[in-house]
Write an enzyme that holds these catalytic residues in place. Structure first.
Site, PDB file in Angstrom:
ATOM      1  N   HIS A 102      30.786 -16.497   1.039  1.00 41.39           N
ATOM      2  CA  HIS A 102      31.961 -15.637   0.982  1.00 41.39           C
ATOM      3  C   HIS A 102      31.773 -14.339   1.756  1.00 41.39           C
ATOM      4  CE1 HIS A 102      34.490 -17.450  -2.475  1.00 41.39           C
ATOM      5  NE2 HIS A 102      33.818 -18.404  -1.835  1.00 41.39           N
ATOM      6  N   HIS A 290      30.200 -28.089  -1.492  1.00 39.15           N
ATOM      7  CA  HIS A 290      30.633 -28.594  -2.791  1.00 39.15           C
ATOM      8  C   HIS A 290      29.690 -29.647  -3.357  1.00 39.15           C
ATOM      9  CE1 HIS A 290      35.063 -27.135  -2.237  1.00 39.15           C
ATOM     10  NE2 HIS A 290      34.169 -26.159  -2.235  1.00 39.15           N
TER      11      HIS A 290
END
Length: 768
Positions: A102, A290
């Site tokens: 992020h 993920h």
């Protein structure tokens, strides 16, 4: 009658009984004049803001960093759960990957802003974006390590290292890691993050009072998109890359939370492309990322406390306080979606893609009410609860995960990754390496023992394998360039066009590599291709003749800059000034094979105020002078440098198309201060043409038109801060100062990308 004087005696040491404001209290200039040109952004993050002082050399400090001990400390932390913030599955790895992702994922290719290089996730607004929920906890977990290594380790490097070591610890082979990110010490006030303010309104509609509501109300997108996701015209405003305000990439529930996987695929492709990722890299990052960890959505968003920037004093910078249960562990809340993608969330394997494609998925709601998906088959694998021993939970997918399955191109890539796990492993490892290093600049800036391979996205240039030119060679080459018959104006134009592509935001562009010889730069209208081709042909002749004489060689990259320096010297001499424009050899020439033409097209200026250029295919929603300021900021210029270069280049007749716009002189091509003298003179009045993009200057007494100007010209007389500089250079003694400052600023621009010549570059980065 009451004695007011007596009543006030001893109450306060100054007049008045109330204090309504202090330094920085609102309203400020931007509230009264929201459209003012914010010249102060050119002086962001000054040395005075850093406790390290002006002489701290991070590259030198890192030499004393025990990298292996640092990596061992990070690995130990990953497996050392803290009571105040317990790790999911007993491993902080997924949390560190998310923090690093992020931080780096704010990068956007349109203007090079965002990314990991300054550790801006520590500051507003990014530290309080809804998508960064609880990344503040990750940095607090790392704080003891940062304290241990102090000034030898930046936060920016530590954050990226923690994510990379986490991936390696969970089984992913990494490509390497480079240090070299230097921390900022204040919030970034230059980057435009989008038009939406609180509750999706424009900031001007919010008002000046305190903002009401909850931080997740910042997750809006209504003003940045034109058209609908299911329409042909679906356009995200430039230079933005993220689909929503306060998110890193896209809404995981689909555009506007619509739960439509095909719509989500369209958003993913647009946003990841604007973050410099192709389709394969996009799939690798999503599917690879993920494979680890879980998403958190056990508590309604409306119940979570304010983000760090709005948290109460006693929170000490920790945001998103959770009132439910323990407030963490099984009660954690981030984006509102709950669950894990894989049965083993701390191990690198291919189960994410295997399960995504093996099972059909049905839409459900998380405990927080978010749209998510679960297998229709009740016998599908389960995933262990991150904190409750023995509890097994259904697998989870987001709408953005299903996008990889329904989009035809993404599906092809997924199928290849499914059939060749080794290939997938390499693709994810390379994509991660690109993600966390994308804005670190050329490898000459990279520090540390494990830098990794060379990739085309690094804009590589070859090493010089020949002796460099001497001072005597430099003098003779200058004479040879001027003797070609190419006018000094055109030599200057070519050097400026080559060097001014540099962006300090991501350290891309510049003169090194001489990519102005290659597509796409050689064909840009702003570079006047016909003139450019003529100049390059002449300089190729100079190079060939020089190279044939002896062992020393000159690259085209060096010769282009050197010819420009010779042109500036000739122009100054014509104005009566003998100057020696500095030159540092060592640039090399890039090849077409190592030049990503599509990537370099993003360096094309939409507005180049130095050459009075505006791209005709762009619809402008802000005035040209604001984009001119943006250009100056990307060139790392101070306000005086900006003014000196703008006025000097006008005097040197540097408009891209040879027009007379802004050429306020009868001595074109001479380095004079005529531009500023005319600009500030009260003998003239300015009259806008239709549309107020161009202006005519006319004598206040008499008829006729004297000159024409653009908005990028008039701003130096209109803006109060820039006008002070214009008046300084317009003084009787201002011309000598202008010549001096122009030469210094010119040399700085020519050296901006010379990270291979670190000491020489450091000298020119100080203000004029």
């Amino acid at each position: 009658m009451k004695d007011h004087a007596a009543a006030n005696q001893g109450a306060c040491p100054f007049r008045g009984t109330r204090i309504g404001g202090a330094a920085g209290s609102e309203p400020q200039l931007d509230h009264w004049w929201p459209n003012r040109l914010k010249v102060e952004i050119l002086h962001q993050n000054p040395v005075q803001a850093s406790p390290l002082g002006p002489n701290h050399d991070y590259a030198e400090a890192i030499k004393d960093l025990d990298v292996e001990a640092l990596k061992a400390d990070v690995r130990a932390l990953l497996h050392s759960s803290k009571e105040w913030w317990p790790s999911d599955y007993g491993h902080y790895g997924p949390q560190m990957v998310r923090m690093a992702w992020h931080s780096a994922g704010t990068y956007r290719i349109a203007d090079g802003r965002g990314g990991s290089a300054e550790g801006m996730q520590r500051f507003a607004p990014i530290n309080s974006w809804w998508d960064n929920g609880n990344t503040d906890k990750s940095r607090r977990l790392l704080l003891p390590i940062k304290q241990k290594y102090g000034a030898k380790l930046s936060w920016a490097d530590l954050m990226m290292l923690a994510g990379t070591i986490a991936l390696e610890d969970m089984g992913l082979p990494i490509q390497g890691f480079a240090f070299g990110r230097v921390d900022a010490w204040e919030a970034d006030r230059a980057t435009y993050w989008g038009p939406e303010g609180w509750n999706g309104k424009r900031p001007s509609e919010v008002g000046q009072g305190p903002m009401e509501g909850h931080p997740n109300q910042m997750v809006t997108r209504d003003l940045r998109w034109e058209g609908d996701v299911q329409e042909d015209h679906y356009d995200l405003e430039a230079p933005l890359a993220n689909a929503n305000q306060a998110l890193i990439y896209v809404d995981p529930e689909g555009p506007n939370g619509n739960g439509n996987a095909q719509d989500s695929a369209r958003d993913i492709r647009e946003t990841f492309a604007r973050m410099a990722m192709n389709d394969e890299e996009t799939v690798a990052l999503i599917a690879g990322g993920h494979a680890f960890g879980k998403s958190h959505g056990m508590v309604s968003a409306e119940e979570i406390g304010p983000a760090p920037e709005g948290a109460p004093l006693q929170a000490q910078g920790l945001g998103w306080q959770n009132p439910k249960g323990l407030g963490f562990a099984q009660y954690t809340m981030t984006n509102g979606i709950e669950g894990s993608w894989t049965p083993d969330p701390t191990m690198w394997d291919n189960s994410y893609l295997e399960n995504l494609f093996k099972y059909e998925w049905k839409q459900v709601k998380s405990p927080a009410g978010a749209v998510q998906w679960t297998p229709e088959d009740p016998d599908a694998p389960k995933t262990p609860d991150a904190h409750i021993e023995g509890q097994m939970n259904p697998l989870m997918m987001m709408t953005s995960d299903l996008a990889l399955k329904v989009d035809p191109e993404y599906r092809k890539i997924c199928e290849r990754f499914l059939s060749d796990f080794d290939y997938f492993t390499e693709a994810f490892s390379k994509a991660w390496h690109k993600l966390v290093h994308r804005d670190l600049g050329p490898t000459s800036r990279w520090l540390g023992p494990q830098i990794g391979g060379t990739f085309i996205w690094q804009d590589p240039t070859p090493e010089a394998d020949y002796p460099q030119v001497s001072d005597t060679d430099i003098a003779s080459l200058k004479e040879a360039c001027l003797a070609t018959g190419v006018p000094p104006r055109e030599l200057i134009a070519t050097a400026w066009a080559s060097a001014s592509t540099y962006r300090d935001t991501d350290k891309r562009g510049g003169a090194n590599g001489a990519r102005i010889r290659l597509a796409p730069q050689k064909d840009w209208t702003v570079n006047n291709p016909a003139q450019l081709s003529r100049v390059l042909e002449a300089l190729e002749g100079v190079k060939a003749e020089f190279d044939a004489k002896g062992a020393a060689k000159v690259s085209m990259a060096d010769l282009i800059v050197l010819a420009g320096c010779a042109g500036v010297e000739a122009a100054a001499k014509a104005a009566g000034y003998e100057v020696d424009v500095p030159f540092v050899a060592g640039r090399t020439d890039a090849s077409e094979e190592w030049t990503d033409a599509e990537s370099f097209n993003w360096l094309l200026p939409v507005v180049d105020g130095f050459r009075n250029y505006q791209h005709p295919g762009i619809r402008y929603q802000i005035p040209a002078e604001h984009l001119f300021l943006d250009q100056a900021a990307k060139l790392a210029l101070t306000a005086p440098e900006w003014a000196a270069l703008a006025g000097g280049l006008r005097a040197l007749d540097q408009n891209y198309d040879g027009s007379d716009t802004g050429i306020f002189t009868e001595r074109k091509g001479q380095l004079t201060n005529d531009y500023f003298r005319t600009l500030v003179s009260m003998d003239y009045a300015w009259h806008p043409q239709e549309g107020e993009q161009m202006f005519d200057i006319r004598p206040r007494s008499g008829e006729g038109k004297s000159y024409t100007a653009s908005r990028c010209d008039l701003i130096f007389g209109s803006n109060s801060e820039l006008r002070q500089l214009a008046e300084y250079y317009a003084a009787d003694d201002g011309e000598a100062y202008l010549v001096r400052d122009f030469v210094k600023a010119w040399h700085k621009v020519m050296m901006l990308d010379r990270f291979d010549a670190a000491e020489e570059r450091r000298k020119v980065m100080s203000p004029c």
